[in-house]
Each structure stands twice: as structure tokens, then as C-alpha cells.
Design an enzyme around this catalytic site. Structure first.
Site, PDB file in Angstrom:
ATOM      1  CG  HIS A 121     -32.247 -15.725   2.303  1.00  0.00           C
ATOM      2  ND1 HIS A 121     -33.557 -15.451   2.616  1.00  0.00           N
ATOM      3  CD2 HIS A 121     -31.842 -16.656   3.210  1.00  0.00           C
ATOM      4  CE1 HIS A 121     -33.928 -16.176   3.649  1.00  0.00           C
ATOM      5  NE2 HIS A 121     -32.895 -16.919   4.035  1.00  0.00           N
ATOM      6  CD  GLU A 122     -28.510 -18.572   3.052  1.00  0.00           C
ATOM      7  OE1 GLU A 122     -28.109 -18.429   4.232  1.00  0.00           O
ATOM      8  OE2 GLU A 122     -29.571 -19.159   2.766  1.00  0.00           O
ATOM      9  CG  HIS A 146     -29.335 -16.135   7.417  1.00  0.00           C
ATOM     10  ND1 HIS A 146     -30.152 -16.068   8.518  1.00  0.00           N
ATOM     11  CD2 HIS A 146     -30.077 -16.749   6.443  1.00  0.00           C
ATOM     12  CE1 HIS A 146     -31.331 -16.614   8.240  1.00  0.00           C
ATOM     13  NE2 HIS A 146     -31.308 -17.022   6.984  1.00  0.00           N
ATOM     14  CD  GLU A 186     -35.360 -16.800   7.142  1.00  0.00           C
ATOM     15  OE1 GLU A 186     -35.592 -16.804   5.914  1.00  0.00           O
ATOM     16  OE2 GLU A 186     -34.365 -17.378   7.645  1.00  0.00           O
TER      17      GLU A 186
END
Length: 490
Positions: A255-256, A259, A285
Site C-alpha cells: 500500500h505504501e 503512495h 489513495e
């Protein structure tokens, strides 16, 4: 030409100082000694005072009046600078500095309260933060809706009313899908066992590499609440480890990476300008969620991950890649937003959205927050919150003043659903690569169609340009219904 050059040169230094402030925040959440919290709060307040003075410098207004942009990028940069200048000019310097100081201090108080399951030790500080955020919202809104004024900081161009209408459209289908899934008799088996921290972190780094994370411009550290930080040539990621649950670490990391890859993928010509960062948190997001979910939790990538986990951990209790895919995507009632499955995740956001709107409007006070949270969670999820760390204390956002931030998570999921459909049409061989542990084709499509543009286009326009149609929740809802119907045999 002198005015536009002077304006952009001035902005370049402001962007550099802002990046330094962000680095201080990363340090605080990863390696700063616990005893340094008060000092760091003063440091953050001091640098925010300098930044606020620069953002409201009267010369910006003078340059904006006479500057003649020569390119699309310069025109857009001027628009963004004007937007920030007008917003910052409405906020008293005292308020900006105090918010930076208090939210830096509040973060540590929240972390201690969370560790001790003691909301009473945090709520008085949260009340101070809330008062300051209401004051900020009133200054910016100038008679308009307070929540919209805060929301605009994270997702320009959308209102709380529009978000509420979107959620009303999504909620019935999400709830119906959840109820159908939970009514199935044969549920996927949970992953059980002990998964040592260092082994989890090695596997997380392997997954980050599979998704193209640039280790020459980033690093992975541990944090209480996973986040990414930085831009241009230095964008760092964090994760957390729960030894009985390696999916927490692995998917937080992926997920990160989404980003961070957005920030690292922006056109380098935009560095140290307002275009050199993600255009909104919803778009941000969308990148993290499509990395984590549509690619990372898909059957192709989980097949590759199953082999790596079987090699890394002894006696994995899941028999084969198909069963592992179902386990990764198990739908279960749970307390924690960041660990929620794709079906229920947006329901967690809807809860937070309603509560924080009530906090900002004054319909809900902090002294009643725990009771309000627990009652709403029981109503929405059918489970009573067992302890504050699994309830109102689980997220850091309100502690650091991020009111208006939560709905961008759900909006990002909607954007990701749209992008995933366009990506699959444009890159039909994607699953073949993901099955080999290589997300490059998907990453490259996202970089070309979304990430490289940085702040050049407004959020909705950027997504609609990438997908070739209007933004709608339909692709996300259809994807969820198709995926989980297949997994659960609905």
C-alpha cells in the site's frame, strides 16, 4: 518574465522548507527518541511559522497580478500558488504555528494512550486540536460550511454533501454483498502460526521490489501507523509487524509503495514546484489501493506470494494457491480499518466521515466520542468494540489534525476501481506478469497515465483523462461483486 521567474524561485524555497518539515515528521514517527516530543513540537511550530510567513508574503499577490505564464505547467503552478496564498492568508500566523506545535505533541500523546487503552489520557488534547481546527475552518470558510473548508485541503473540488451522496449510493450494495458472503457456510481458512518479524520484513521488502519500489530513493522503517513520506528524490515508506498476522505487514508495505511510487513517478521537471506532489489525497489513495488490492490481492500475485511465504515460513497451514487466494481475501468482521477486507473497508470510512463531520459542526463533543464510536460500530458491523485501541484510538488522523482526510480513502477506492478497469483493457498481459512477481506493466501504465502528471491537472480531470470516461463507483462495485462472488461461490 521576471515576475513569473521570481514567483517560481520564491516557491522553490517554500517547497524545499515544506519538504524539510515533512522529514521531521517522518523522523518523529520512526526513530526520534520518545523523550524528544516537546522539543520536536517546538521545532515543528517554528518551521510552520516560517512557512506561513512565506505562504502569505505580500509579494506573492504582487507577482500573481503581473506574471505572464508561458506554458501549461506555469499556468497551473500559478493557479495552485494562488489557491494556497488565498487560503493561507485567511489563517492567522498564531493559529498556524499553534496547530503545528500541538498536533506534533498530540501525536505522541495519542500513541501512548493507544498503547495503554486509555482514551481519557488523549481526549483532552484531542479537544484542543478540535477547537483549533474549528477555528481554522471558520477562517477559511468565511461563512461557508466548516467541514467543506477542511475537506478542500485534501480533495479540492468536492463537498461533504457530494461525498455523502456517493456513500449513500455505495452503502446498500456493499452491505448486501457482505451479508451474502457472511451467510456462506464454508468460509476460507484463516492463516495461523507464528511469523517472526525479521522474516516478515524480508518478505515485505521482496514485495516492495516486485512493485518497482526504488530503493535508491527510499527506505522501509517501522511505525505505529504505516505511512509514506517525502517526494522527488526521497520518498520513504513504513510498515508495522504483527507476528501472528504477516498480511498486515506485507499489504501495508505494498500500500505504501503505491503512495511512494506516485511521488517518485512525477515528472522530475516539476520538482520544487506545486506540481511536484500528488494532486489530491483521493488520487494518492487510488495508487496505493490499486497496488494493494486489484494487483496485490489478485489471484495472479497471490499465487506468486504463496510460494514465497511457503518458502519463508515453516508449516504454512494453507494447502495450495487457490486456498491461499481465498485466505488473503477473507471477509470477516473486524475492528481495524487498515486490516479490513475490500468489501468492508469503505464502511469503516463512512463511519469516520459521519463522526468527524459531527465533531467539526459541534453536534458531537469529544467527551462523548468513545460512546458514539462504539454505538455506531456496533450498528454498522454487528460487533461490540472490545477495547479503545481497536476503536476510537486506532487511527492517528484526528490526533494530527487531519479532519476531512478520511473520505479521500473511499474516493481513492472509487478512482482505483475506474483505473483498474482501464488498466486491464490496456494491459491484457498484466496477470501473466503478476504471476511471476513482476508488477511492472501495471506500474508503468499508472506512471504514464496518472503519476507523472503530479499536480498538472485537477483530480477528477486527471482520472477521467486516464480512463476515458466519467468517474463512477460502478466499476469498483462491479469488481467487488464479481471477485467475491467467485471466491465465495455466490
Amino acid at each position: 518574465m521576471t515576475a513569473i521567474n521570481d514567483l517560481l524561485a520564491f516557491q522553490r524555497q517554500t517547497e524545499a522548507l515544506s519538504s524539510i518539515a515533512e522529514r521531521l515528521g517522518w523522523d518523529q514517527e520512526t526513530v526520534m527518541p520518545r523523550g524528544a516530543a516537546e522539543q520536536r513540537a517546538e521545532e515543528m511550530g517554528a518551521i510552520e511559522a516560517v512557512l506561513h510567513e512565506r505562504r502569505t508574503d505580500e509579494r506573492i499577490g504582487e507577482w500573481l497580478e503581473v506574471a505572464e505564464p508561458q506554458t501549461e505547467a506555469e499556468t497551473r503552478a500559478m493557479d495552485l500558488i494562488a489557491r494556497d496564498f488565498n487560503r493561507a492568508s485567511k489563517i492567522p500566523a498564531r493559529l498556524a504555528q499553534e496547530l503545528a506545535r500541538l498536533t506534533s505533541l498530540s501525536q505522541g500523546i495519542w500513541a501512548e494512550a493507544r498503547a495503554k487503552d486509555a482514551p481519557e489520557e488523549f481526549l483532552p488534547t484531542l479537544d484542543q486540536v478540535l477547537m483549533l481546527k474549528r477555528e481554522e475552518a471558520a477562517a477559511v470558510a468565511e461563512g461557508g460550511d466548516l467541514y467543506d473548508a477542511l475537506l478542500d485541503d485534501y480533495e479540492p473540488g468536492i463537498t461533504g454533501t457530494e461525498i455523502a451522496a456517493l456513500f449513500d449510493q455505495m452503502r446498500p450494495r456493499l452491505v448486501a454483498l457482505r451479508e451474502d458472503i457472511l451467510g456462506v457456510e464454508n468460509q476460507p481458512a484463516p492463516l495461523t502460526g507464528h511469523f517472526p518479524q525479521e522474516t516478515q520484513l524480508r518478505l515485505a521488502r521482496t514485495c516492495a521490489t516486485a512493485f518497482g519500489y526504488d530503493w535508491t530513493r527510499g527506505r522501509l522503517d517501522l511505525a505505529v501507523h504505516p505511512f509514506s513520506s517525502g517526494r522527488w528524490q526521497d520518498s520513504r515508506i513504513t510498515t508495522r509487524v504483527v507476528e501472528p498476522d504477516p498480511f498486515n505487514c506485507i499489504y501495508s508495505t505494498i500500500h505504501e509503495v503505491g503512495h511512494s511510487s506516485y511521488e517518485l513517478g512525477i515528472d522530475p521537471d516539476y520538482a520544487f514546484t506545486p506540481l511536484g506532489r500528488g494532486v489530491s489525497m483521493g488520487v494518492h489513495e487510488s495508487q496505493s489501493r490499486i497496488y494493494e488490492n486489484q494487483m496485490g490481492r489478485g489471484r495472479a500475485f497471490t499465487g506468486w506470494l504463496f510460494k514465497r511465504m511457503s518458502d519463508a515460513f515453516d508449516d504454512l497451514n494453507i494447502a495450495d494457491p487457490d486456498a491461499f487466494y481465498a485466505t488473503v481475501n477473507r471477509v470477516t468482521p473486524g475492528y481495524i480499518r487498515t486490516e479490513a477486507d475490500e468489501v468492508q473497508y469503505n464502511l469503516h470510512i463512512m463511519l469516520r466521515f459521519d463522526i468527524e463531520r459531527d465533531l467539526i459542526s459541534g453536534r458531537l463533543n469529544t467527551e462523548d466520542l468513545v460512546e458514539a464510536w462504539n454505538a455506531r460500530f456496533l450498528k454498522d458491523f454487528g460487533v461490540a468494540v472490545d477495547r479503545p485501541a481497536n476503536g476510537v484510538l486506532q487511527d492517528v488522523h484526528w490526533a494530527v489534525g487531519l479532519f476531512g482526510y478520511f473520505p479521500t480513502y473511499a474516493l481513492g477506492n472509487v478512482f482505483a476501481g475506474c483505473l483498474n478497469r482501464a488498466l486491464r483493457e490496456a494491459v491484457p498481459e498484466l496477470d501473466t506478469s503478476l504471476a511471476a512477481g513482476d508488477a511492472a506493466p501495471g506500474v508503468e501504465w499508472l506512471r504514464e497515465n496518472v503519476q507523472r502528471h503530479g499536480g498538472l491537472l485537477p483530480p477528477k480531470q486527471l482520472i477521467e483523462q486516464a480512463i476515458g470516461e466519467s468517474v463512477s463507483p460502478e466499476p469498483l462495485l462491479a469488481y467487488l461483486e464479481d471477485k467475491f462472488s467467485r471466491i465465495y461461490g455466490l
